[in-house]
Enzyme design. Structure first.
Site, PDB file in Angstrom:
ATOM      1  N   SER A 153      27.624  96.235  -3.869  1.00 48.78           N
ATOM      2  CA  SER A 153      27.075  96.066  -2.525  1.00 48.78           C
ATOM      3  C   SER A 153      27.993  95.902  -1.290  1.00 48.78           C
ATOM      4  O   SER A 153      29.205  95.210  -1.686  1.00 48.78           O
ATOM      5  CB  SER A 153      25.920  94.910  -2.408  1.00 48.78           C
ATOM      6  OG  SER A 153      25.590  94.642  -1.050  1.00 48.78           O
ATOM      7  N   TYR A 166      23.790  86.246  -2.944  1.00 51.33           N
ATOM      8  CA  TYR A 166      23.928  87.660  -3.551  1.00 51.33           C
ATOM      9  C   TYR A 166      25.097  88.419  -3.296  1.00 51.33           C
ATOM     10  O   TYR A 166      25.724  89.079  -4.037  1.00 51.33           O
ATOM     11  CB  TYR A 166      22.596  88.365  -2.637  1.00 51.33           C
ATOM     12  CG  TYR A 166      22.637  89.891  -2.838  1.00 51.33           C
ATOM     13  CD1 TYR A 166      22.026  90.269  -3.929  1.00 51.33           C
ATOM     14  CD2 TYR A 166      23.495  90.845  -2.071  1.00 51.33           C
ATOM     15  CE1 TYR A 166      21.853  91.942  -3.966  1.00 51.33           C
ATOM     16  CE2 TYR A 166      23.386  92.046  -2.233  1.00 51.33           C
ATOM     17  CZ  TYR A 166      22.393  92.778  -3.259  1.00 51.33           C
ATOM     18  OH  TYR A 166      22.519  93.993  -3.448  1.00 51.33           O
TER      19      TYR A 166
HETATM   20  P1  NAP Z   1      14.920  96.744  -7.522  1.00 53.52           P
HETATM   21  O1  NAP Z   1      14.153  98.011  -6.887  1.00 53.52           O
HETATM   22  O2  NAP Z   1      14.681  95.235  -6.943  1.00 53.52           O
HETATM   23  O3  NAP Z   1      15.497  96.868  -8.695  1.00 53.52           O
HETATM   24  C1  NAP Z   1      16.000  95.753  -9.530  1.00 53.52           C
HETATM   25  C2  NAP Z   1      15.928  95.797 -10.878  1.00 53.52           C
HETATM   26  O4  NAP Z   1      16.514  94.708 -11.786  1.00 53.52           O
HETATM   27  C3  NAP Z   1      14.461  95.933 -11.423  1.00 53.52           C
HETATM   28  O5  NAP Z   1      14.131  96.985 -12.360  1.00 53.52           O
HETATM   29  C4  NAP Z   1      14.164  94.473 -11.997  1.00 53.52           C
HETATM   30  O6  NAP Z   1      13.194  94.355 -12.901  1.00 53.52           O
HETATM   31  C5  NAP Z   1      15.512  94.297 -12.745  1.00 53.52           C
HETATM   32  N1  NAP Z   1      15.742  92.797 -12.734  1.00 53.52           N
HETATM   33  C6  NAP Z   1      15.748  91.777 -11.909  1.00 53.52           C
HETATM   34  N2  NAP Z   1      15.760  90.553 -12.439  1.00 53.52           N
HETATM   35  C7  NAP Z   1      16.021  90.873 -13.710  1.00 53.52           C
HETATM   36  C8  NAP Z   1      16.354  89.965 -14.699  1.00 53.52           C
HETATM   37  N3  NAP Z   1      15.990  88.619 -14.915  1.00 53.52           N
HETATM   38  N4  NAP Z   1      16.110  90.529 -16.012  1.00 53.52           N
HETATM   39  C9  NAP Z   1      16.157  91.830 -16.041  1.00 53.52           C
HETATM   40  N5  NAP Z   1      16.120  92.700 -15.312  1.00 53.52           N
HETATM   41  C10 NAP Z   1      15.771  92.310 -13.995  1.00 53.52           C
HETATM   42  O7  NAP Z   1      16.357  96.945  -6.605  1.00 53.52           O
HETATM   43  P2  NAP Z   1      17.325  98.316  -6.368  1.00 53.52           P
HETATM   44  O8  NAP Z   1      17.291  98.300  -4.594  1.00 53.52           O
HETATM   45  O9  NAP Z   1      17.039  99.190  -7.210  1.00 53.52           O
HETATM   46  O10 NAP Z   1      18.687  97.832  -6.853  1.00 53.52           O
HETATM   47  C11 NAP Z   1      19.520  98.208  -7.700  1.00 53.52           C
HETATM   48  C12 NAP Z   1      20.947  97.676  -7.801  1.00 53.52           C
HETATM   49  O11 NAP Z   1      21.456  98.228  -6.401  1.00 53.52           O
HETATM   50  C13 NAP Z   1      21.070  95.968  -7.589  1.00 53.52           C
HETATM   51  O12 NAP Z   1      22.249  95.781  -8.185  1.00 53.52           O
HETATM   52  C14 NAP Z   1      21.302  95.826  -6.074  1.00 53.52           C
HETATM   53  O13 NAP Z   1      22.079  94.700  -5.713  1.00 53.52           O
HETATM   54  C15 NAP Z   1      22.116  97.153  -5.764  1.00 53.52           C
HETATM   55  N6  NAP Z   1      21.937  97.582  -4.390  1.00 53.52           N
HETATM   56  C16 NAP Z   1      21.117  98.064  -3.650  1.00 53.52           C
HETATM   57  C17 NAP Z   1      20.840  98.553  -2.240  1.00 53.52           C
HETATM   58  C18 NAP Z   1      19.701  99.096  -1.893  1.00 53.52           C
HETATM   59  O14 NAP Z   1      19.596  99.341  -0.737  1.00 53.52           O
HETATM   60  N7  NAP Z   1      18.674  99.316  -2.618  1.00 53.52           N
HETATM   61  C19 NAP Z   1      22.205  98.055  -1.712  1.00 53.52           C
HETATM   62  C20 NAP Z   1      23.122  97.803  -2.108  1.00 53.52           C
HETATM   63  C21 NAP Z   1      22.993  97.231  -3.620  1.00 53.52           C
HETATM   64  P3  NAP Z   1      11.618  93.995 -12.390  1.00 53.52           P
HETATM   65  O15 NAP Z   1      11.425  95.409 -11.823  1.00 53.52           O
HETATM   66  O16 NAP Z   1      10.968  93.938 -13.552  1.00 53.52           O
HETATM   67  O17 NAP Z   1      11.712  92.949 -11.358  1.00 53.52           O
END
Ligand code: NAP
Length: 249
Positions: A153, A166
């Site tokens: 991130s 985070y």
């Molecule tokens: P998201 O929609 O919240 O998805 C996160 C995923 O992680 C979900 O599938 C969730 O499962 C899973 N997860 C969370 N806790 C878990 C656990 N204890 N055990 C197993 N699985 C778990 O987030 P996203 O935006 O797609 O993020 C994906 C990655 O990109 C993350 O590493 C995030 O930090 C990074 N990121 C995102 C952004 C952004 O703008 N979106 C920016 C920078 C970095 P459930 O669906 O079952 O909860």
């Protein structure tokens, strides 16, 4: 890389694990990798979400995926080791690992940050990727061309106020990525390890972090996939230990 056009069979015959494959970026990455020929191992905590990704991949006629239900918050060392043995029994090796699952935790000053939440965020976002990597490195070694991607991130590269555990967990991942890249860069050069910052992306996590933002201002996960494909596939061979951005700056 941002304009990379992957050939149709880029990931043919590759076994690729995606964590957090049930929603958001992980869901799209899993479906995309399958569409380019990979057998995808879908790891996540909510089985119904994983099953729906599984069904979509199967209905599209892509290689049959596998589901690994695992809650990264509570999983023990032996759970990872058993999982690695199951992968070895079923597939023999691992050619790709996208560490994607994460939780946001609180957006609050350090002074008010809840210590339990801190521990949960560090466990899911940093310690779990360590435990998972540790368990599957022997399977990555069996691949002739393996890629490990740690999802970072912008606050994992430059901290910003109120991002708490985070931010710190993403700094830890950057460290783990560099550590593994250095350790695994042997004379075979068959495992590359990089960190990838998706940048602001239209997902539930982003909406929670920025409730006042219009989601339409951010790209969808689909729009990031050229970077995810490039880094996972053979065209990125030789690139290791790098900090990469999925979106043009
Ligand atoms: P998201 O929609 O919240 O998805 C996160 C995923 O992680 C979900 O599938 C969730 O499962 C899973 N997860 C969370 N806790 C878990 C656990 N204890 N055990 C197993 N699985 C778990 O987030 P996203 O935006 O797609 O993020 C994906 C990655 O990109 C993350 O590493 C995030 O930090 C990074 N990121 C995102 C952004 C952004 O703008 N979106 C920016 C920078 C970095 P459930 O669906 O079952 O909860």
């Amino acid at each position: 890389m941002h304009d990379y056009k992957a050939p149709d069979a880029l990931l043919k015959d590759r076994i690729i694990m995606v964590t957090g494959a049930g929603s958001g970026i992980g869901r799209t990455a899993a479906k995309t990798y399958a569409a380019y020929g990979a057998t995808v191992i879908l790891l996540g905590r909510t089985i119904s979400k994983l099953e729906s990704v599984y069904d979509e991949i199967e209905a599209a006629g892509h290689p049959k995926p596998a589901i690994v239900p695992l809650n990264l918050e509570g999983a023990a060392v032996k759970d990872y080791e058993e999982m690695a043995m199951t992968i070895e029994d079923n597939f023999g090796q691992l050619d790709g690992l996208l560490h994607n699952a994460a939780i946001l935790g609180q957006r609050t000053p350090v002074e008010q940050y809840d210590p339990e939440t801190w521990n949960r965020v560090m466990q899911v976002n940093a310690t779990a990727p360590f435990l998972l990597s540790r368990a599957v490195i022997p399977l990555l070694r069996k691949s002739s061309d393996a890629s490990v991607i740690f999802t970072s991130s912008s606050v994992g590269r430059k901290a910003k106020a109120y991002w708490g555990a985070y931010s710190v967990s993403k700094f830890a991942l950057e460290g783990l990525s560099q550590l593994m890249a250095d350790e695994l860069d042997d004379e075979r050069h068959n495992i590359r390890v990089n960190s990838l910052n998706p940048g602001a992306t239209r997902t539930n996590m982003r909406a929670h972090a920025y409730p006042a933002e219009n989601p339409a201002t951010n790209p969808t996960p689909e729009e990031l996939m050229s970077s995810y494909l490039y880094l996972m596939g053979p065209d990125s061979k030789g690139i290791t230990g790098q900090q990469i951005d999925a979106q043009k700056k």
